[in-house]
Design an enzyme around this catalytic site. Structure first.
Site, PDB file in Angstrom:
ATOM      1  NE  ARG A  89      -4.344   0.040   2.385  1.00  0.00           N
ATOM      2  CZ  ARG A  89      -5.259  -0.912   2.379  1.00  0.00           C
ATOM      3  NH1 ARG A  89      -4.919  -2.176   2.312  1.00  0.00           N
ATOM      4  NH2 ARG A  89      -6.526  -0.585   2.442  1.00  0.00           N
ATOM      5  NE  ARG A 134     -13.379  -3.277   7.155  1.00  0.00           N
ATOM      6  CZ  ARG A 134     -12.658  -3.355   6.047  1.00  0.00           C
ATOM      7  NH1 ARG A 134     -12.718  -4.438   5.294  1.00  0.00           N
ATOM      8  NH2 ARG A 134     -11.897  -2.355   5.686  1.00  0.00           N
TER       9      ARG A 134
HETATM   10  P1  AP5 Z   1      -8.372  -3.410   4.124  1.00  0.00           P
HETATM   11  O1  AP5 Z   1      -9.001  -4.432   4.950  1.00  0.00           O
HETATM   12  O2  AP5 Z   1      -7.359  -3.795   3.122  1.00  0.00           O
HETATM   13  O3  AP5 Z   1      -9.526  -2.573   3.466  1.00  0.00           O
HETATM   14  P2  AP5 Z   1      -9.609  -1.681   2.149  1.00  0.00           P
HETATM   15  O4  AP5 Z   1      -8.474  -1.732   1.213  1.00  0.00           O
HETATM   16  O5  AP5 Z   1      -9.989  -0.347   2.657  1.00  0.00           O
HETATM   17  O6  AP5 Z   1     -10.679  -2.356   1.332  1.00  0.00           O
HETATM   18  P3  AP5 Z   1     -11.926  -3.167   1.755  1.00  0.00           P
HETATM   19  O7  AP5 Z   1     -11.543  -4.446   2.394  1.00  0.00           O
HETATM   20  O8  AP5 Z   1     -12.872  -2.287   2.482  1.00  0.00           O
HETATM   21  O9  AP5 Z   1     -12.534  -3.414   0.310  1.00  0.00           O
HETATM   22  P4  AP5 Z   1     -12.209  -4.539  -0.759  1.00  0.00           P
HETATM   23  O10 AP5 Z   1     -11.509  -3.949  -1.921  1.00  0.00           O
HETATM   24  O11 AP5 Z   1     -11.632  -5.759  -0.131  1.00  0.00           O
HETATM   25  O12 AP5 Z   1     -13.680  -4.839  -1.252  1.00  0.00           O
HETATM   26  P5  AP5 Z   1     -14.709  -5.966  -0.758  1.00  0.00           P
HETATM   27  O13 AP5 Z   1     -14.520  -7.199  -1.565  1.00  0.00           O
HETATM   28  O14 AP5 Z   1     -14.687  -6.082   0.705  1.00  0.00           O
HETATM   29  O15 AP5 Z   1      -7.683  -2.293   5.073  1.00  0.00           O
HETATM   30  C1  AP5 Z   1      -8.354  -1.773   6.184  1.00  0.00           C
HETATM   31  C2  AP5 Z   1      -7.413  -0.907   6.990  1.00  0.00           C
HETATM   32  O16 AP5 Z   1      -6.344  -1.741   7.492  1.00  0.00           O
HETATM   33  C3  AP5 Z   1      -6.687   0.205   6.215  1.00  0.00           C
HETATM   34  O17 AP5 Z   1      -7.462   1.391   6.161  1.00  0.00           O
HETATM   35  C4  AP5 Z   1      -5.423   0.359   7.040  1.00  0.00           C
HETATM   36  O18 AP5 Z   1      -5.677   1.117   8.214  1.00  0.00           O
HETATM   37  C5  AP5 Z   1      -5.094  -1.065   7.458  1.00  0.00           C
HETATM   38  N1  AP5 Z   1      -4.216  -1.744   6.490  1.00  0.00           N
HETATM   39  C6  AP5 Z   1      -4.510  -2.836   5.743  1.00  0.00           C
HETATM   40  N2  AP5 Z   1      -3.485  -3.182   4.962  1.00  0.00           N
HETATM   41  C7  AP5 Z   1      -2.501  -2.289   5.212  1.00  0.00           C
HETATM   42  C8  AP5 Z   1      -1.199  -2.105   4.672  1.00  0.00           C
HETATM   43  N3  AP5 Z   1      -0.705  -2.912   3.721  1.00  0.00           N
HETATM   44  N4  AP5 Z   1      -0.458  -1.067   5.154  1.00  0.00           N
HETATM   45  C9  AP5 Z   1      -0.939  -0.238   6.104  1.00  0.00           C
HETATM   46  N5  AP5 Z   1      -2.168  -0.358   6.641  1.00  0.00           N
HETATM   47  C10 AP5 Z   1      -2.955  -1.373   6.191  1.00  0.00           C
HETATM   48  O19 AP5 Z   1     -16.071  -5.300  -1.240  1.00  0.00           O
HETATM   49  C11 AP5 Z   1     -16.607  -4.175  -0.594  1.00  0.00           C
HETATM   50  C12 AP5 Z   1     -18.143  -4.282  -0.552  1.00  0.00           C
HETATM   51  O20 AP5 Z   1     -18.637  -4.242  -1.892  1.00  0.00           O
HETATM   52  C13 AP5 Z   1     -18.650  -5.601   0.037  1.00  0.00           C
HETATM   53  O21 AP5 Z   1     -19.812  -5.365   0.762  1.00  0.00           O
HETATM   54  C14 AP5 Z   1     -18.934  -6.469  -1.197  1.00  0.00           C
HETATM   55  O22 AP5 Z   1     -19.919  -7.411  -0.967  1.00  0.00           O
HETATM   56  C15 AP5 Z   1     -19.358  -5.426  -2.206  1.00  0.00           C
HETATM   57  N6  AP5 Z   1     -19.001  -5.791  -3.593  1.00  0.00           N
HETATM   58  C16 AP5 Z   1     -17.882  -6.456  -4.017  1.00  0.00           C
HETATM   59  N7  AP5 Z   1     -17.885  -6.589  -5.350  1.00  0.00           N
HETATM   60  C17 AP5 Z   1     -19.030  -5.997  -5.792  1.00  0.00           C
HETATM   61  C18 AP5 Z   1     -19.609  -5.812  -7.089  1.00  0.00           C
HETATM   62  N8  AP5 Z   1     -19.003  -6.269  -8.204  1.00  0.00           N
HETATM   63  N9  AP5 Z   1     -20.775  -5.138  -7.165  1.00  0.00           N
HETATM   64  C19 AP5 Z   1     -21.401  -4.672  -6.049  1.00  0.00           C
HETATM   65  N10 AP5 Z   1     -20.912  -4.831  -4.791  1.00  0.00           N
HETATM   66  C20 AP5 Z   1     -19.739  -5.479  -4.673  1.00  0.00           C
HETATM   67 MG    MG Z   2     -10.771  -6.163   1.764  1.00  0.00          MG
END
Ligand code: AP5
Ligand code: MG
Length: 196
Positions: A89, A134
């Site tokens: 990231r 979350r």
């Molecule tokens: P992290 O857990 O990585 O969260 P994020 O990147 O913010 O992304 P999300 O997990 O929220 O989304 P996603 O892309 O996985 O989508 P999802 O499939 O869930 O990080 C969280 C926190 O941890 C960061 O802010 C940071 O503080 C820390 N962190 C993590 N890694 C780090 C690193 N490397 N360095 C530093 N800090 C770090 O889908 C989202 C939603 O959309 C779901 O409800 C899903 O059902 C829906 N959805 C999915 N696909 C579709 C579609 N095609 N159409 C409609 N809805 C859909």
């Molecule tokens: Mg995720």
């Protein structure tokens, strides 16, 4: 080994697609967000420290995350490959990952980036926030902060991989199945020409 990065902004579908892809290709899913949330629920010192950043939509410090990735990697000796979700990231994390890959005599085969508009991302995250528990999902201000961090600190990682021609953008809007198919086509092509 075949190692893959699933890249994209918060809510772009990294977790959703990772679940399917690791099943299909027999890869180990390495989600740094997932590992951090596990540390939080186990109330470990690392988790307690990380929560302070995550609750505000900020990144957890690089050295914490890199240490966690290194040890997870070592816990899965003999893996066919890893799918990195939410990592790297920052450019510092990408460089640390390169060092790890070299040390393990392997490489990153491909970076797949899910592209989704900001309006759709906010909608998805607020919707998930109703049920996910979350703390970074149910507040629009924190969601906007996560996007700002993504723009400033994470998007340079895309350029890092574009320079070495490993970066492929994938349309991340549409049904989960359509996006999965597009990802698979790109992975299958890359696998056919990847050797190590
Ligand atoms: P992290 O857990 O990585 O969260 P994020 O990147 O913010 O992304 P999300 O997990 O929220 O989304 P996603 O892309 O996985 O989508 P999802 O499939 O869930 O990080 C969280 C926190 O941890 C960061 O802010 C940071 O503080 C820390 N962190 C993590 N890694 C780090 C690193 N490397 N360095 C530093 N800090 C770090 O889908 C989202 C939603 O959309 C779901 O409800 C899903 O059902 C829906 N959805 C999915 N696909 C579709 C579609 N095609 N159409 C409609 N809805 C859909
Ligand atoms: Mg995720």
């Amino acid at each position: 080994m075949f190692n893959l990065i699933l890249f994209g902004p918060p809510g772009s579908g990294k977790g959703t697609q990772s679940e399917r892809l690791v099943e299909k290709y027999g890869l180990i899913h390495l989600s740094t967000g997932g590992l951090l949330r596990e540390e939080i629920s186990n109330k470990t010192p690392l988790g307690i420290e990380a929560k302070k950043f995550m609750d505000h939509g900020q990144l957890v410090p690089d050295e914490v995350v890199i240490g966690m990735v290194d040890s997870y990697f070592d816990q899965h000796k003999g893996a066919a490959g890893f799918l990195f979700d939410g990592f790297p990231r920052t450019v510092a994390q990408a460089k640390a990952l390169d060092r790890l890959m070299t040390l393990k005599k392997t490489d990153i085969a491909l970076v797949l980036a899910l592209e989704v508009s900001e309006g759709e991302l906010v909608k998805r995250l607020l919707n998930r926030g109703k049920t996910s528990g979350r703390s970074d999902d149910n507040n629009e201000e924190v969601i906007r902060k996560r996007f700002a961090v993504y723009m400033n600190e994470t998007s340079p990682v895309a350029d890092y991989y574009k320079r070495v021609k490993k970066f492929k953008a994938i349309q991340g809007e549409g049904s989960v199945g359509e996006i999965y198919t597009a990802l698979r086509q790109t992975i299958d092509k890359a696998m056919a020409s990847h050797h190590n």
